[in-house]
Design an enzyme around this catalytic site. Structure first.
Site, short mmCIF file in Angstrom:
data_model
loop_
_atom_site.label_atom_id
_atom_site.label_comp_id
_atom_site.label_asym_id
_atom_site.label_seq_id
_atom_site.Cartn_x
_atom_site.Cartn_y
_atom_site.Cartn_z
N GLU A 18 0.80 -1.23 0.00
CA GLU A 18 0.00 0.00 0.00
C GLU A 18 0.83 1.28 0.00
O GLU A 18 0.72 2.13 0.89
CB GLU A 18 -0.98 0.00 1.17
CG GLU A 18 -2.02 -1.09 1.04
CD GLU A 18 -3.17 -0.95 2.02
OE1 GLU A 18 -3.04 -0.17 2.98
OE2 GLU A 18 -4.20 -1.61 1.82
N GLU A 70 -5.95 -8.27 -0.31
CA GLU A 70 -6.76 -7.94 0.87
C GLU A 70 -8.16 -7.59 0.40
O GLU A 70 -8.34 -7.00 -0.67
CB GLU A 70 -6.19 -6.76 1.65
CG GLU A 70 -4.87 -7.05 2.34
CD GLU A 70 -4.36 -5.88 3.18
OE1 GLU A 70 -5.19 -5.10 3.69
OE2 GLU A 70 -3.14 -5.75 3.29
C1 BGP Z 1 -4.90 -2.29 4.88
C2 BGP Z 1 -3.61 -2.77 5.46
C3 BGP Z 1 -3.73 -3.85 6.47
C4 BGP Z 1 -5.02 -3.89 7.25
C5 BGP Z 1 -6.23 -3.43 6.51
C6 BGP Z 1 -7.45 -3.14 7.34
O1 BGP Z 1 -4.77 -0.95 4.59
O2 BGP Z 1 -2.73 -3.23 4.46
O3 BGP Z 1 -2.56 -3.84 7.20
O4 BGP Z 1 -4.95 -3.60 8.55
O5 BGP Z 1 -5.98 -2.30 5.72
O6 BGP Z 1 -7.38 -1.84 7.86
P1 BGP Z 1 -7.67 -1.54 9.38
O7 BGP Z 1 -6.84 -2.49 10.15
O8 BGP Z 1 -7.29 -0.12 9.61
O9 BGP Z 1 -9.12 -1.77 9.54
#
Ligand code: BGP
Length: 481
Positions: A168, A380
């Protein structure tokens, strides 16, 4: 039963995690601190959310976790290597126990024929490099990243075929002050973000070249946070704002990885805004060479975005996530004279203010394929929610099942329209720390019993979505009910 056509025969079904969010053992067996150990300690002090010291204790539960993934039938598992576990000082002497941990983890995955997909860097620079030269703030990081990449590639080349360099990048550019633990005052200058972005592109390109050099049959990608940006209205100004947002937030990163070029309209905007960055002689050749070693794009998709024309005179502002899990608590991004984020009234949001929009995933998959023709891997996608562990050890998460089901259908539609999607690795395999909401906001198929205040024993439980996903994998995406 809802019938959808089967997914490609060799489609990789699995799930995703990142090291600092699940491993724990923050200072164990020779590991030194990384940025996230420090940042999450601060988040803990400010909001009471869990920190990384134990996280969900994957370091000590990895065998059990992999066995549960195997029980679901996983074909792939996306994880990241904790840089300061293998090279505690960022470069130089390796840490044998840390290096061994990943050998053991990969061996465990291969035992069940689960293909590891490995991210080199998921937000966690060794603090040694941050203290020494502010991490992504210095060009020195390009060489050090390459050193680290070559070290892990040589070490694990026979165990890992799929490599992702950076997680990201566009998000890191947005949150560089927080995620990079910047210390020098001048780095709060917005111009700095674009310079750091250039260093990330160089580091990525050098690592991609190294994957092709070192790993037999190795494939390289990078995972980008991807959201299509819709215009708030059909006014020309809003449609232009959406075009700008897509270029600024998406194509600018993809063009660098896939074409080794910088998007002209974004470069012109940065120059107009006095945010242009230094490109040294030879840099663009490195990006080009890196792009020739780019095999697939990793996509992290949670939501779509909505934008309108920027309010005249509005100051630059970056998006702030919802920290408290109640609707509405979100700050939208403003890029002066380019676009301004806003709520999409046509979509429902999660409790954490993420608009739910499976069609947006279909949109990005088809758009990327039409534009670049490159294979994509979902790295993801997921539904963060408050889950409840019932007295009998069950967890009922129909909201997560519904979310994932609709997104899988969207992927299927994109494949029917020609998109070359090779894997679905939703977030997350098991519960882990959220980037902004501790353990309160959960994403996993496997529940980990701990709270923000009490780590307990981190006992694992299967959620309803565990059994549902197992059946999805068994039927290769045919049975989504
Ligand atoms: C993405 C990241 C992850 C993860 C996910 C969910 O941006 O790559 O590391 O955590 O988001 O986001 P959050 O944990 O803030 O809900």
């Amino acid at each position: 039963m809802q019938e959808v056509k089967e997914f490609p025969k060799d489609f990789l079904w699995g799930a995703s995690t990142s090291a600092y969010q699940c491993e724990g053992a923050a200072l164990e067996d020779g590991k030194k601190e990384n940025q996230q150990d420090v940042i999450n300690r601060e988040i803990h002090d400010q909001y009471g959310y869990a920190d990384c010291s134990v996280a969900t204790d994957h370091y000590h539960h990895y065998k059990e976790d992999v066995a549960l993934m195997a029980e679901m039938g996983f074909k792939s598992y996306r994880l990241s290597i904790n840089w300061s576990r293998v090279l505690p000082d960022g470069t130089g002497e390796p840490n044998p126990k840390g290096v061994q941990f990943y050998h053991d983890l990969f061996a465990e995955l291969h035992k069940y024929n689960i293909e590891p997909v490995v991210t080199m860097w998921h937000y966690d620079l060794p603090m040694a490099l941050v203290d020494k030269y502010d991490g992504w703030g210095s060009r020195q990081i390009v060489d050090d990243f390459e050193y680290y990449a070559r070290f892990i590639l040589n070490e694990y080349k026979d165990e890992v075929k799929y490599w992702l360099t950076i997680n990201e990048q566009s998000i890191v550019v947005n949150y560089i002050d927080r995620k990079n633990k910047i210390t020098r005052e001048d780095m709060f200058n917005p111009r700095f973000r674009w310079q750091a972005n250039h260093y990330m592109n160089l580091a990525h390109a050098k690592a991609a070249i190294a994957v092709h050099e070192i790993v037999p049959g190795g494939l390289c990608g990078a995972a980008l946070d991807m959201a299509p940006y819709y215009p708030h209205t059909c006014s020309r100004a809003d449609v232009m704002a959406a075009k700008n947002a897509n270029a600024f937030k998406n194509y600018f990163y993809m063009d660098a990885y896939i074409k080794g070029e910088y998007t002209p309209s974004v470069m012109a905007y940065l120059k107009r805004q006095g945010l242009d960055f230094v490109i040294e002689p030879g840099d663009m050749e490195i990006l080009k060479k890196g792009s020739e070693c780019f095999d697939f794009l990793g996509i992290n998709y949670y939501q779509s975005g909505c934008v309108k024309a920027a309010t005249p005179g509005a100051a630059r502002r970056f998006k702030q996530n919802n920290k408290i899990g109640k609707g509405g608590h979100i700050t939208y991004e403003v890029q002066p004279d380019l676009f301004e984020g806003c709520k999409n009234e046509l979509l429902d949001d999660t409790d954490f203010s993420m608009p739910i929009d499976p069609d947006g995933l279909q949109y990005v998959l088809e758009d990327i394929n039409d534009r670049y023709g490159i294979p994509t891997m979902i790295c993801e996608n997921g539904f963060g929610a408050y889950d409840v562990l019932e007295k009998d050890g069950t967890i009922h998460d129909p909201y997560r099942i519904e979310y994932l089901r609709n997104h899988i259908k969207a992927i299927r539609r994109a494949i029917e329209n020609g998109a070359k999607v090779i894997a679905y690795n939703p977030w997350s395999a098991f519960d882990l720390l959220s980037t902004s909401n501790g353990i309160a906001k959960r994403y996993g198929f496997i529940y980990v019993d701990r709270t923000d205040d009490d780590v307990k024993e981190c006992k694992r439980y299967r959620k309803d979505s565990f059994y549902w996903y197992k059946n999805v994998i068994k039927t290769n995406g045919k049975n989504l009910e």
